[in-house]
Scaffold this motif. Structure first.
Motif, mmCIF file in Angstrom:
data_model
loop_
_atom_site.group_PDB
_atom_site.id
_atom_site.type_symbol
_atom_site.label_atom_id
_atom_site.label_comp_id
_atom_site.label_asym_id
_atom_site.label_seq_id
_atom_site.Cartn_x
_atom_site.Cartn_y
_atom_site.Cartn_z
ATOM 1 N N ALA A 80 12.036 3.016 13.983
ATOM 2 C CA ALA A 80 11.405 2.021 13.470
ATOM 3 C C ALA A 80 11.072 2.125 11.964
ATOM 4 N N VAL A 81 11.771 1.732 10.809
ATOM 5 C CA VAL A 81 11.706 1.897 9.531
ATOM 6 C C VAL A 81 10.667 1.008 9.317
ATOM 7 N N THR A 82 9.378 1.917 8.631
ATOM 8 C CA THR A 82 8.038 1.134 8.594
ATOM 9 C C THR A 82 7.527 1.394 7.121
ATOM 10 N N ASP A 83 7.144 0.710 6.166
ATOM 11 C CA ASP A 83 6.402 0.727 4.978
ATOM 12 C C ASP A 83 5.186 0.849 5.130
ATOM 13 N N VAL A 84 4.292 1.824 4.358
ATOM 14 C CA VAL A 84 2.845 2.013 4.325
ATOM 15 C C VAL A 84 2.411 1.586 3.463
ATOM 16 N N THR A 85 1.401 0.609 3.260
ATOM 17 C CA THR A 85 0.557 0.151 1.921
ATOM 18 C C THR A 85 -0.827 -0.023 2.390
ATOM 19 N N GLU A 86 -1.806 0.151 1.290
ATOM 20 C CA GLU A 86 -3.238 -0.157 1.867
ATOM 21 C C GLU A 86 -3.383 -1.477 2.334
ATOM 22 N N LEU A 87 -2.604 -2.402 2.178
ATOM 23 C CA LEU A 87 -2.831 -3.785 2.820
ATOM 24 C C LEU A 87 -2.117 -3.825 4.224
ATOM 25 N N GLY A 88 -1.394 -2.526 4.876
ATOM 26 C CA GLY A 88 -1.160 -2.742 6.115
ATOM 27 C C GLY A 88 0.366 -2.123 6.133
ATOM 28 N N GLN A 109 3.762 0.305 16.200
ATOM 29 C CA GLN A 109 3.614 0.195 14.875
ATOM 30 C C GLN A 109 1.980 -0.444 14.942
ATOM 31 N N ILE A 110 1.824 -1.403 15.757
ATOM 32 C CA ILE A 110 0.412 -2.152 15.750
ATOM 33 C C ILE A 110 -0.761 -0.930 15.895
ATOM 34 N N ALA A 111 -0.230 -0.077 16.928
ATOM 35 C CA ALA A 111 -1.176 0.978 17.224
ATOM 36 C C ALA A 111 -1.403 2.091 16.067
ATOM 37 N N TRP A 112 -0.236 2.217 15.251
ATOM 38 C CA TRP A 112 -0.303 2.976 14.326
ATOM 39 C C TRP A 112 -1.257 2.471 13.245
ATOM 40 N N ALA A 113 -1.191 1.330 12.805
ATOM 41 C CA ALA A 113 -1.882 0.695 11.705
ATOM 42 C C ALA A 113 -3.610 0.626 12.448
ATOM 43 N N GLN A 114 -3.520 0.520 13.736
ATOM 44 C CA GLN A 114 -5.233 0.521 14.065
ATOM 45 C C GLN A 114 -5.585 1.842 14.046
ATOM 46 N N LEU A 116 -5.749 0.126 8.966
ATOM 47 C CA LEU A 116 -5.110 -1.031 8.189
ATOM 48 C C LEU A 116 -4.877 -2.287 8.798
ATOM 49 N N PRO A 117 -5.216 -3.251 7.992
ATOM 50 C CA PRO A 117 -5.601 -4.664 8.732
ATOM 51 C C PRO A 117 -4.504 -5.252 9.035
ATOM 52 N N HIS A 118 -3.302 -4.988 8.884
ATOM 53 C CA HIS A 118 -2.132 -5.919 9.160
ATOM 54 C C HIS A 118 -0.886 -5.116 9.594
ATOM 55 N N LEU A 119 0.110 -5.808 10.205
ATOM 56 C CA LEU A 119 1.369 -5.311 10.456
ATOM 57 C C LEU A 119 2.206 -6.524 10.038
ATOM 58 N N TYR A 120 2.966 -6.629 8.949
ATOM 59 C CA TYR A 120 3.726 -7.527 8.381
ATOM 60 C C TYR A 120 5.059 -7.601 9.312
#
Length: 253
Positions: free
Chosen positions: A167-175, A200-205, A209-213
């Motif tokens: 899963a190619v995933t970008d990491v930013t302060e907004l999510g 990815q949801i679990a990673w953001a949690q 981080l607030p969102h997964l786009y």
């Protein structure tokens, strides 16, 4: 076209010419693109995500078609996400798998899996002849915020398990932003695409981080309509992010 960011600095936006739509081949599409030569793209990217833009390689774009508004930016507010019964079954079915987050650097193993995935899922679709250069150009780029989340079968006798998905995933302060996922086409029963989003949801949690786009939801499109299965879901109406529910007309039109 020029707009101003939060520091009142000018941003240049370009509108592309018409080109065949990647989702509906019989339609013509256009995009708004942030100036590819802007040296601030890496810094501006999180803000662009909040405006409904998306990344493909170094290109930050948003569909801007003259007579079509089918592409709706969506994101998951991860703190309030609750998996439904089908998603809980997916997690249980894949409880044996191992996930780890790595730098966005291509390996031979990842590239081989990518080729197999494209040949199975996108045969004769214009991507199935991608080589290593196209892989790097499409998924990594030169200023990427990206990470690769590998999904593997269990480790046995200290031997790393077989690579099943990335899963190619970008990491930013907004999510986090789910850029692209590819997986073993022989593992259909595992629903690895769904599993990747849940991870990815679990990673953001975990990262607070607030969102997964999730990019763009398209009503009635067999490859894009799945995104409405994640609740709660928010959509961008061109000015504001709004809550959507299964019966929301904004995700029906």
């Amino acid at each position: 076209m020029a707009v101003h960011d939060e520091t009142n600095q000018e941003l240049r936006l370009f509108q592309t010419g018409e080109h065949p739509c990647g989702y509906w081949p019989e339609r013509q599409a256009r995009d708004l693109v942030l100036d590819p030569q802007d040296e601030r793209l890496g810094t501006l990217y999180p803000m662009a995500l909040s405006w409904g833009f998306r990344r493909s390689g170094d290109l930050v774009y948003r569909p801007h078609c003259q007579n079509c508004r089918a592409c709706v930016p969506v994101r998951i507010p991860v703190a309030r996400f609750a998996p439904d019964r089908s998603q809980r079954r997916c997690l249980a079915r894949n409880a044996d798998l191992e996930c780890r987050v790595l730098p966005a650097e291509r390996t031979d193993e990842q590239f081989a899996l990518y080729q197999r995935y494209l040949q199975h899922r996108h045969a004769r679709g214009g991507m199935d002849d991608h080589g290593p250069h196209e892989f790097d150009q499409f998924l990594i780029g030169s200023w990427s915020h990206g990470r690769f989340m590998e999904i593997r079968s269990p480790t046995v006798d200290h031997q790393r398990g077989r690579l099943l998905g990335v899963a190619v995933t970008d990491v930013t302060e907004l999510g986090l932003s789910a850029v692209y996922t590819f997986f073993d086409p022989e593992q259909d029963k595992r629903s690895l695409g769904t599993f990747a989003i849940l991870q990815q949801i679990a990673w953001a949690q975990r990262g607070g981080l607030p969102h997964l786009y999730l990019g763009y939801w398209i009503h009635g499109h067999r490859k894009m309509d799945y995104k409405r299965r994640y609740h709660p879901l928010e959509y961008f109406d061109g000015r504001h992010w709004r809550q959507a529910d299964p019966g929301n007309e904004a995700l029906q039109s």
